[in-house]
Design a protein around this motif. Structure first.
Motif, PDB file in Angstrom:
ATOM      1  N   UNK A 292       0.862  -1.176   0.000  1.00 51.06           N
ATOM      2  CA  UNK A 292       0.000   0.000   0.000  1.00 51.06           C
ATOM      3  C   UNK A 292       0.897   1.224   0.000  1.00 51.06           C
ATOM      4  N   UNK A 293       0.520   2.232  -0.792  1.00 53.88           N
ATOM      5  CA  UNK A 293       1.342   3.443  -0.823  1.00 53.88           C
ATOM      6  C   UNK A 293       0.504   4.649  -1.233  1.00 53.88           C
ATOM      7  N   UNK A 294       1.033   5.830  -0.953  1.00 56.07           N
ATOM      8  CA  UNK A 294       0.413   7.087  -1.360  1.00 56.07           C
ATOM      9  C   UNK A 294       1.481   7.971  -2.002  1.00 56.07           C
TER      10      UNK A 294
ATOM     11  N   UNK B  68       9.280   7.305  -7.145  1.00 56.16           N
ATOM     12  CA  UNK B  68      10.513   6.746  -7.706  1.00 56.16           C
ATOM     13  C   UNK B  68      10.574   5.230  -7.520  1.00 56.16           C
ATOM     14  N   UNK B  69      10.236   4.765  -6.330  1.00 55.11           N
ATOM     15  CA  UNK B  69      10.467   3.365  -6.006  1.00 55.11           C
ATOM     16  C   UNK B  69       9.375   2.396  -6.440  1.00 55.11           C
ATOM     17  N   UNK B  70       8.121   2.797  -6.477  1.00 56.91           N
ATOM     18  CA  UNK B  70       7.065   1.846  -6.832  1.00 56.91           C
ATOM     19  C   UNK B  70       7.277   1.253  -8.220  1.00 56.91           C
ATOM     20  N   UNK B  71       7.517   2.042  -9.277  1.00 58.45           N
ATOM     21  CA  UNK B  71       7.765   1.433 -10.588  1.00 58.45           C
ATOM     22  C   UNK B  71       8.998   0.520 -10.586  1.00 58.45           C
ATOM     23  N   UNK B  72       9.999   0.905  -9.833  1.00 60.34           N
ATOM     24  CA  UNK B  72      11.226   0.107  -9.717  1.00 60.34           C
ATOM     25  C   UNK B  72      10.933  -1.231  -9.033  1.00 60.34           C
TER      26      UNK B  72
ATOM     27  N   UNK C 114      11.168  -5.139 -10.501  1.00 64.12           N
ATOM     28  CA  UNK C 114      11.905  -6.207  -9.823  1.00 64.12           C
ATOM     29  C   UNK C 114      10.996  -7.405  -9.578  1.00 64.12           C
ATOM     30  N   UNK C 115       9.787  -7.161  -9.084  1.00 62.98           N
ATOM     31  CA  UNK C 115       8.845  -8.259  -8.820  1.00 62.98           C
ATOM     32  C   UNK C 115       8.545  -9.019 -10.112  1.00 62.98           C
ATOM     33  N   UNK C 116       8.307  -8.289 -11.191  1.00 58.55           N
ATOM     34  CA  UNK C 116       8.028  -8.930 -12.476  1.00 58.55           C
ATOM     35  C   UNK C 116       9.187  -9.768 -12.974  1.00 58.55           C
ATOM     36  N   UNK C 117      10.395  -9.260 -12.858  1.00 53.17           N
ATOM     37  CA  UNK C 117      11.582  -9.988 -13.297  1.00 53.17           C
ATOM     38  C   UNK C 117      11.792 -11.272 -12.503  1.00 53.17           C
TER      39      UNK C 117
ATOM     40  N   UNK D 145       0.975  -7.233  -5.444  1.00 58.26           N
ATOM     41  CA  UNK D 145      -0.064  -6.261  -5.738  1.00 58.26           C
ATOM     42  C   UNK D 145       0.331  -4.929  -5.113  1.00 58.26           C
ATOM     43  N   UNK D 146       0.376  -3.885  -5.934  1.00 59.78           N
ATOM     44  CA  UNK D 146       0.689  -2.544  -5.461  1.00 59.78           C
ATOM     45  C   UNK D 146      -0.604  -1.744  -5.478  1.00 59.78           C
ATOM     46  N   UNK D 147      -1.047  -1.294  -4.314  1.00 61.15           N
ATOM     47  CA  UNK D 147      -2.324  -0.590  -4.166  1.00 61.15           C
ATOM     48  C   UNK D 147      -2.078   0.859  -3.776  1.00 61.15           C
TER      49      UNK D 147
END
Length: 78
Positions: A3-5, A13-17, A21-24, A30-32
């Motif tokens: 969970x993030x805001x 910066x970090x959520x897409x990164x 990483x999770x995909x690789x 799940x990012x909410x």
């Protein structure tokens, strides 16, 4: 589950990164994004700015760096 805001500028910066990483690593994470005051009040976490849960258990409210996230995923077998 993460969970993030946008309250913290580092999440932008970090959520897409972390998603990359999770995909690789083949990890289903799940990012909410919490986008309103009401969503934050209804969030399951007392730390809506950034919080990580694994199998329903709170892990941390510290924003993972890439290295820490990889270590966490490796500890879970990813």
């Amino acid at each position: 589950m993460v969970y993030y805001t946008d309250h913290c500028p580092w999440t932008a910066k970090y959520i897409p990164f972390l998603e990359k990483i999770a995909g690789e690593r083949g990890a289903s994470v799940c990012f909410q994004k919490i986008g309103s005051k009401e969503e934050a009040q209804e969030a399951p976490s007392p730390f809506p700015t950034f919080s990580v849960y694994y199998n329903g258990t709170f892990v941390t409210n510290e924003i993972f760096s890439g290295k820490k996230f990889i270590g966490f995923l490796e500890g879970k077998g990813f």
